[in-house]
Design a protein around this motif. Structure first.
Motif, short mmCIF file in Angstrom:
data_model
loop_
_atom_site.label_atom_id
_atom_site.label_comp_id
_atom_site.label_asym_id
_atom_site.label_seq_id
_atom_site.Cartn_x
_atom_site.Cartn_y
_atom_site.Cartn_z
N ALA A 68 11.01 8.79 -22.14
CA ALA A 68 9.55 8.80 -22.23
C ALA A 68 8.91 9.09 -20.88
N ALA A 69 9.52 8.59 -19.80
CA ALA A 69 8.96 8.79 -18.47
C ALA A 69 9.26 10.18 -17.92
N ARG A 70 10.39 10.76 -18.32
CA ARG A 70 10.82 12.08 -17.85
C ARG A 70 10.78 12.19 -16.33
N PRO A 71 11.52 11.34 -15.61
CA PRO A 71 11.49 11.38 -14.14
C PRO A 71 12.34 12.54 -13.61
N PHE A 72 12.07 12.92 -12.38
CA PHE A 72 12.87 13.93 -11.70
C PHE A 72 13.82 13.24 -10.74
N PHE A 73 15.12 13.56 -10.85
CA PHE A 73 16.14 12.92 -10.03
C PHE A 73 16.61 13.89 -8.94
N ARG A 74 16.57 13.41 -7.72
CA ARG A 74 17.10 14.20 -6.60
C ARG A 74 18.58 13.94 -6.38
N SER A 94 4.03 0.52 -2.00
CA SER A 94 3.07 -0.48 -2.49
C SER A 94 3.78 -1.74 -2.95
N ALA A 95 4.97 -1.58 -3.54
CA ALA A 95 5.72 -2.75 -4.00
C ALA A 95 6.27 -3.56 -2.83
N LEU A 96 6.52 -2.88 -1.70
CA LEU A 96 7.05 -3.58 -0.54
C LEU A 96 6.00 -4.44 0.16
N PHE A 97 4.74 -4.02 0.12
CA PHE A 97 3.71 -4.69 0.91
C PHE A 97 2.79 -5.58 0.08
N ASP A 98 2.78 -5.42 -1.24
CA ASP A 98 1.95 -6.30 -2.07
C ASP A 98 2.67 -7.62 -2.28
N PRO A 99 2.07 -8.74 -1.91
CA PRO A 99 2.76 -10.02 -2.07
C PRO A 99 2.98 -10.41 -3.52
N LEU A 100 1.98 -10.15 -4.36
CA LEU A 100 2.08 -10.48 -5.78
C LEU A 100 1.51 -9.32 -6.58
N PRO A 101 2.05 -9.08 -7.77
CA PRO A 101 1.57 -7.94 -8.57
C PRO A 101 0.15 -8.15 -9.08
N ALA A 102 -0.55 -7.04 -9.23
CA ALA A 102 -1.89 -7.09 -9.80
C ALA A 102 -1.78 -7.24 -11.32
N ASP A 103 -2.96 -7.44 -11.94
CA ASP A 103 -2.97 -7.64 -13.39
C ASP A 103 -2.83 -6.35 -14.18
N GLU A 104 -3.04 -5.21 -13.56
CA GLU A 104 -2.98 -3.94 -14.28
C GLU A 104 -1.67 -3.21 -14.01
N GLU A 105 -1.24 -2.44 -15.00
CA GLU A 105 -0.01 -1.67 -14.87
C GLU A 105 -0.27 -0.36 -14.14
N VAL A 106 0.82 0.18 -13.55
CA VAL A 106 0.72 1.45 -12.84
C VAL A 106 1.76 2.41 -13.41
N GLY A 107 1.63 3.68 -13.04
CA GLY A 107 2.60 4.68 -13.43
C GLY A 107 3.76 4.72 -12.46
N ILE A 108 4.66 5.70 -12.65
CA ILE A 108 5.86 5.77 -11.83
C ILE A 108 5.70 6.69 -10.62
N GLU A 109 4.50 7.21 -10.39
CA GLU A 109 4.29 8.12 -9.27
C GLU A 109 4.67 7.47 -7.95
N GLY A 110 5.51 8.15 -7.18
CA GLY A 110 5.95 7.64 -5.89
C GLY A 110 7.13 6.70 -5.95
N TRP A 111 7.79 6.58 -7.09
CA TRP A 111 8.88 5.62 -7.22
C TRP A 111 10.08 5.99 -6.34
N ASN A 112 10.28 7.30 -6.03
CA ASN A 112 11.39 7.72 -5.17
C ASN A 112 10.89 8.43 -3.91
N SER A 113 9.74 7.99 -3.41
CA SER A 113 9.14 8.64 -2.23
C SER A 113 9.76 8.17 -0.92
N MET A 114 10.48 7.05 -0.94
CA MET A 114 11.10 6.53 0.29
C MET A 114 12.54 7.03 0.40
N ASP A 115 13.03 7.10 1.61
CA ASP A 115 14.41 7.54 1.84
C ASP A 115 15.36 6.36 1.73
N ASN A 116 16.37 6.52 0.86
CA ASN A 116 17.45 5.53 0.72
C ASN A 116 16.98 4.15 0.29
#
Length: 254
Positions: free
Chosen positions: A13-19, A46-68
């Motif tokens: 359903a998400a159809r992600p692109f894998f490097r 955003s997941a690294l710096f947010d102490p606690l999750p917000a109440d709203e959901e987000v998409g997968i954009e940027g999920w593999n933007s960091m190296d390693n």
């Protein structure tokens, strides 16, 4: 317990692109959490710096933007209006993907950890079918179920969903060093050198008797004769070598 079919449905359903293969397994781990009822609240930096999750959901954009490195932040509604907050981080280590997941509300607990060899579960073939990209996808999901999701959701809840799963408490645990052995008596000695005691065992005395195999490995009897009612393996506190001056029993008399 998450099924492989449910996790694969999330991937499709998400159809992600894998490097890389690491991308594929990191997103499959994310899919397992989403299939288990968790909501995605932050990804990447955003997941690294947010102490606690917000109440709203987000998409997968940027999920593999960091190296390693991959980071995901989840929330899940529980009974009595409580909310579980989970942080998952995946780190690339050569051919392995180290996955850590931690309940942010349980500050005293260490994160649960599993390390995956990506070559065992991702094929990197040229295909548009996500199912063909993975190898042993069911086994991979089962590993996540046992090592991460079952621990985070509570072992009792996981066992109720999978009653055929073996409880970890039924496995005979092995006590690893450092182990300090204290003798109970000379009748029931501790195991020999090189053998770790299992839980429930007691140690023996520090003394070695004249019938010990280390002194007479091929002789069934000893200079002291038949040990009598001492059971096999029982130890006898030595008085001293026979016929050697200075080792008579009377030497203990003041």
């Amino acid at each position: 317990m998450v099924t492989a079919e449910a996790a694969m449905a999330v991937v499709r359903a998400a159809r992600p692109f894998f490097r890389s293969a690491h991308d594929g397994l990191a997103f499959a781990a994310n899919a397992a959490f989403l299939a288990d009822g968790y909501s995605l609240c932050a990804v990447g930096r955003s997941a690294l710096f947010d102490p606690l999750p917000a109440d709203e959901e987000v998409g997968i954009e940027g999920w593999n933007s960091m190296d390693n490195c991959y980071a995901f932040l989840y929330s899940k509604d529980e009974e009595e209006g409580k909310k579980k907050c989970i942080f998952m981080k995946c780190v690339v280590i050569a051919d392995f993907l180290a996955i850590d997941a931690m309940d942010l509300e349980a500050q005293h607990e260490e994160p649960f950890h599993v390390q995956i060899n990506v070559k065992d579960f991702f094929s990197e073939v040229q295909t548009r079918n996500y199912k063909d990209l993975y190898k042993s996808f069911t086994d991979f999901i089962n590993i996540l179920n046992l090592s991460l999701l079952a621990e985070l959701n509570g072992k009792d809840a996981a066992a109720s969903q999978n009653p055929n799963a073996e409880s970890s408490s039924s496995i005979n645990s092995l006590i690893y060093p450092p182990v300090v052995l204290f003798g109970r008596d000379d009748t029931f000695p501790a195991p020999g050198a090189g053998f770790y005691p299992h839980s429930g065992e007691t140690g023996g005395s520090m003394h070695v008797g004249p019938n010990d195999p280390c002194f007479f490995p091929s002789t069934p009897s000893t200079p002291f004769g038949d040990p009598g009612s001492v059971p096999p393996g029982g130890r006898y506190d030595p008085i001293g070598p026979p016929d050697v001056p200075g080792f008579e029993p009377s030497r203990f008399v003041r």
